[in-house]
Write an enzyme that holds these catalytic residues in place. Structure first.
Site, PDB file in Angstrom:
ATOM      1  N   GLU A   1       0.825  -1.213   0.000  1.00 15.32           N
ATOM      2  CA  GLU A   1       0.000   0.000   0.000  1.00 15.32           C
ATOM      3  C   GLU A   1       0.858   1.261   0.000  1.00 15.32           C
ATOM      4  O   GLU A   1       0.842   2.017   0.972  1.00 15.32           O
ATOM      5  CB  GLU A   1      -0.850   0.038   1.277  1.00 15.32           C
ATOM      6  CG  GLU A   1      -2.126  -0.711   1.219  1.00 15.32           C
ATOM      7  CD  GLU A   1      -2.797  -0.757   2.592  1.00 15.32           C
ATOM      8  OE1 GLU A   1      -3.893  -1.289   2.657  1.00 15.32           O
ATOM      9  OE2 GLU A   1      -2.221  -0.280   3.583  1.00 15.32           O
TER      10      GLU A   1
ATOM     11  N   CYS B   1      -0.622  32.920  10.745  1.00 15.93           N
ATOM     12  CA  CYS B   1      -0.302  33.532  12.037  1.00 15.93           C
ATOM     13  C   CYS B   1       0.122  32.481  13.053  1.00 15.93           C
ATOM     14  O   CYS B   1      -0.576  32.215  14.022  1.00 15.93           O
ATOM     15  CB  CYS B   1      -1.489  34.329  12.540  1.00 15.93           C
ATOM     16  SG  CYS B   1      -2.018  35.548  11.352  1.00 15.93           S
TER      17      CYS B   1
HETATM   18  C1  LIG Z   1      -0.772   5.986   5.287  1.00  9.73           C
HETATM   19  C2  LIG Z   1      -0.973   4.555   5.025  1.00  9.73           C
HETATM   20  C3  LIG Z   1      -0.304   3.946   3.977  1.00  9.73           C
HETATM   21  C4  LIG Z   1       0.684   4.660   3.084  1.00  9.73           C
HETATM   22  O1  LIG Z   1       1.799   5.113   3.748  1.00  9.73           O
HETATM   23  P1  LIG Z   1       2.948   5.861   2.892  1.00  9.73           P
HETATM   24  O2  LIG Z   1       3.979   6.161   3.889  1.00  9.73           O
HETATM   25  O3  LIG Z   1       2.318   7.082   2.329  1.00  9.73           O
HETATM   26  O4  LIG Z   1       3.393   4.914   1.849  1.00  9.73           O
HETATM   27  C5  LIG Z   1      -0.582   2.619   3.732  1.00  9.73           C
HETATM   28  N1  LIG Z   1      -1.468   1.934   4.483  1.00  9.73           N
HETATM   29  C6  LIG Z   1      -2.119   2.487   5.511  1.00  9.73           C
HETATM   30  C7  LIG Z   1      -3.082   1.698   6.282  1.00  9.73           C
HETATM   31  C8  LIG Z   1      -1.895   3.816   5.809  1.00  9.73           C
HETATM   32  O5  LIG Z   1      -2.542   4.359   6.846  1.00  9.73           O
END
Ligand SMILES: *Cc1c(COP(=O)(O)O)cnc(C)c1O
Length: 434
Positions: free
Chosen positions: A285, A356
């Site tokens: 992911e 600010c």
């Molecule tokens: C934020 C997140 C990602 C992606 O993280 P990156 O550092 O942007 O690659 C993947 N999986 C979950 C569940 C996340 O919360």
């Protein structure tokens, strides 16, 4: 190269940034479509086509707009969303339901209902209460949900504590406690409303070391084996999250996807062979690593304040409202004068925002040519968590977003207007002027 310097100007994916600023105004987010495609291709080459039964879901919270989601779909990646709003955007972009994964540590009933109605590919459950909600909704709607469990693999991660998510004391994920986790797993294996797919972890962000991914994979595999022994159930899918680091400044190391994923895959394959388990589908992911370096921000320099022997502040027409990361977790950036890109640095300048707040400093002590009011400042690597974390603090309008590709520029998000800033506001009857 998406970054070029020609005629003393910064060019981004073939477009003159000075001309972009003139046409679309500042502040402006500019995204190189070529660079986003390059990252998607790297994921395909280093992961998806190298290993069978794999999937990559773009973690869209890094930058979630209709145009971006269309591009991700075109590049053949899946999508990760974490809220009803992100899911709604995906639906409006026509993103295929089966390719959407829904994460989040506090999904509301309405969000879950939207996800089940649309038929998202995976709901990644973050706690015990959520299972009850999903089962009730599925019974009511006569649907079946495809579910994974996000676990907390209890690894510590080399990154800023504020973007570390895999340690036990975290709001994210189901703890590895016997009495919590196993009854839940037993429940979803048996539940008629649920197709249980497997396990998910995401341990942190902006990582440049693969040890925590490997350690978390080992923890998850131990669990896969335990589930097999206890319930005679073979986990079908393992999601190892994102978190692959990018280069904000020269200090950062950007590792290729294979640096993280080859050892993770080797660990999984060795383990599965040793225990005669079918290797689960492996999902990643990535968010930041797909868009961060594709994006730059353009700002116009306004007031310049020189404190002799102390510091020179050059203020821009935006700041923490379009990039809160320096204020939120001391993130560091670098940039150049885009209209005088070939000139040598002669002074040290601190680029400050116009909000600010004293923490509204974009870049501290940067070497630049002598800065003048009206210069165009370009900040690099603002593509992830810039626009998506933008706010209307001080009632500053959220900037426009432009996609550029090989010299062609197109507006993909219009600049907010003052009218839009107040469009949801109402004056109560007792304060009406007659
Ligand atoms: C934020 C997140 C990602 C992606 O993280 P990156 O550092 O942007 O690659 C993947 N999986 C979950 C569940 C996340 O919360």
């Amino acid at each position: 190269m998406i970054k070029e310097i020609k005629d003393n100007h910064l060019f981004w994916d073939g477009c003159d940034t000075v001309a972009l600023a003139k046409e679309f105004g500042t502040p402006l987010y500019v995204f190189s479509v070529t660079e986003i495609r390059t990252q998607c291709r790297a994921i395909r080459e280093e992961f998806l086509s190298r290993y069978e039964n794999t999937r990559a879901a773009y973690a869209s919270k890094a930058f979630n707009t209709l145009a971006m989601l269309r591009l991700i779909d075109e590049e053949g990646l899946s999508l990760d969303v974490v809220s009803g709003g992100e899911l709604y955007t995906a639906i409006q972009a026509g993103f295929p339901a089966e390719q959407i994964e829904f994460n989040g540590n506090n999904k509301s009933i309405d969000e879950l209902a939207l996800a089940i109605d649309y038929g998202v590919g995976r709901i990644i459950v973050d706690g015990s209460q959520e299972i009850g909600l999903i089962r009730a909704l599925c019974q009511e709607k006569q649907r079946k949900a495809k579910v994974m469990f996000r676990i907390t693999p209890e690894v510590n991660v080399q990154t800023h504590a504020f973007i570390s998510t895999g340690q036990k004391d975290s709001k994210f994920g189901i703890p590895l406690d016997e009495e919590i986790l196993f009854p839940l797993i037993e429940e979803v294996i048996d539940a008629p409303e649920i197709d249980f797919y497997g396990l998910h972890f995401h341990i942190g962000s902006q990582l440049s070391d693969n040890h925590s991914h490997i350690a978390a994979t080992e923890a998850a595999l131990a669990l896969v084996l335990e589930i097999h022994h206890r319930f005679d159930y073979t986990v079908k899918e393992l999601n190892v999250g994102g978190g692959f680091g990018v280069r904000y400044t020269e200090k950062d190391i950007r590792q290729p996807y294979s640096y993280f994923l080859d050892p993770v895959m080797a660990t999984i394959e060795t383990f599965c062979q040793a225990h005669q388990l079918q290797r689960p589908t492996v999902v990643i992911e990535p968010g930041r690593s797909i868009v961060a370096e594709a994006g730059i921000s353009l700002h116009t320099i306004g007031t310049i304040k020189t404190l002799p022997q102390i510091r020179t502040y050059a203020s821009i027409d935006g700041g923490m409202t379009d990039n809160i990361r320096p204020g939120l977790y001391q993130a560091e950036y670098t940039g150049i004068l885009a209209n005088r890109a070939a000139e040598a640095a002669t002074e040290t300048v601190t680029i400050s925002g116009k909000a600010c707040e004293s923490t509204d400093i974009l870049v501290k002590d940067l070497q630049l040519p002598k800065v003048e009011t009206g210069d165009l400042f370009a900040t690099f690597a603002t593509g992830a968590y810039g626009y998506s974390m933008a706010s209307n603090y001080n009632k500053l309008a959220i900037p426009a977003v432009v996609f550029v590709e090989k010299g062609h520029a197109e507006l993909v998000v219009e600049r907010q207007t003052f009218q839009q800033l107040i469009q949801n506001e109402r004056i109560p009857s007792f304060l009406m002027k007659e």
